[in-house]
Scaffold this motif. Structure first.
Motif: not given
Length: 234
Positions: A142-151, A21-28, A153-160
């Protein structure tokens, strides 16, 4: 003092679920927070650009004023040697002679000093604005890098999160519910109505009593709606 809640460490699956949940909120929300931050900086940057434009207009006004005064001075001394443009001002200086001409020459000197001061401020402001522009560009990168990481992290956090909740329920909560149900059944097996002696497990609405104290010792045949059904019976 801010109290930061501790992550649950008593159960691995619960820890995984809450971590997801925490990782998902961070990614969003974190990328959006950074974009909002950059938008605020761009607004301030545009404001600085507008201020700089106003300062540059002051330079033009000051140059026009200097040129007019020099034209008047040269008309009086009948000499044409002045050059006035955005970067260079060369002029004739009169240090002696008629008072009004000397005063006019001194006035031109003051105007030129003011023009130089404004130009110096513009140069400093331009350096600051260029630095802010580079900082904004770096943050956009930096935002582009963060967006790539969030893309990722988001599915990974949902899986976890999903696996955590599934295992939490299947491996832990389901067993705890079963234990509680067995404990409740064992409790009722050993409880008898203190009035008629009936085993309380035979009454289906036993848990619907509102009087917690009475429901643990009387059946609903003897005690109903928070009163004894036959109060005169000894």
């Amino acid at each position: 003092m801010l109290n930061v809640p501790n992550f649950p460490t008593d159960n691995l699956y619960k820890f995984l679920a809450i971590s997801g949940i925490v990782l998902f909120l961070v990614a969003v929300f974190y990328p959006e927070y950074r974009r909002t931050e950059i938008r605020d900086e761009i607004t301030l940057y545009n404001s600085e650009i507008n201020k700089l434009s106003i300062e540059k207009s002051k330079v033009k006004i000051k140059l026009d004023e200097i040129k007019n005064e020099l034209d008047e001075l040269e008309a009086n001394i009948e000499i044409k040697k002045s050059t006035v443009n955005d970067s260079v001002i060369s002029r004739v200086r009169v240090l002696s002679g008629k008072k009004e001409i000397v005063d006019l020459s001194h006035k031109i000197d003051r105007l030129i000093y003011e023009w130089k001061d404004i130009n110096r401020e513009i140069e400093l402001k331009s350096i600051e604005i260029n630095a802010k522009s580079k900082l904004i560009d770096d943050k956009n990168s930096d935002i582009k890098v963060i967006d790539d990481a969030a893309n990722i992290l988001g599915p990974f956090s949902v899986l976890v999160m999903t696996l955590g909740f599934i295992f939490w329920y299947e491996k832990t909560q389901k067993l705890q519910d079963k234990v509680l149900a067995e404990q409740a059944g064992n409790f009722l097996d050993e409880q008898y109505c203190q009035s008629c002696g009936m085993n309380l497990k035979h009454q289906t609405n036993y848990l619907n009593f509102s009087d917690l104290e009475k429901k643990s010792i009387y059946c609903n045949t003897c005690y109903s709606q928070n009163e004894f059904t036959e109060p005169d019976l000894s």
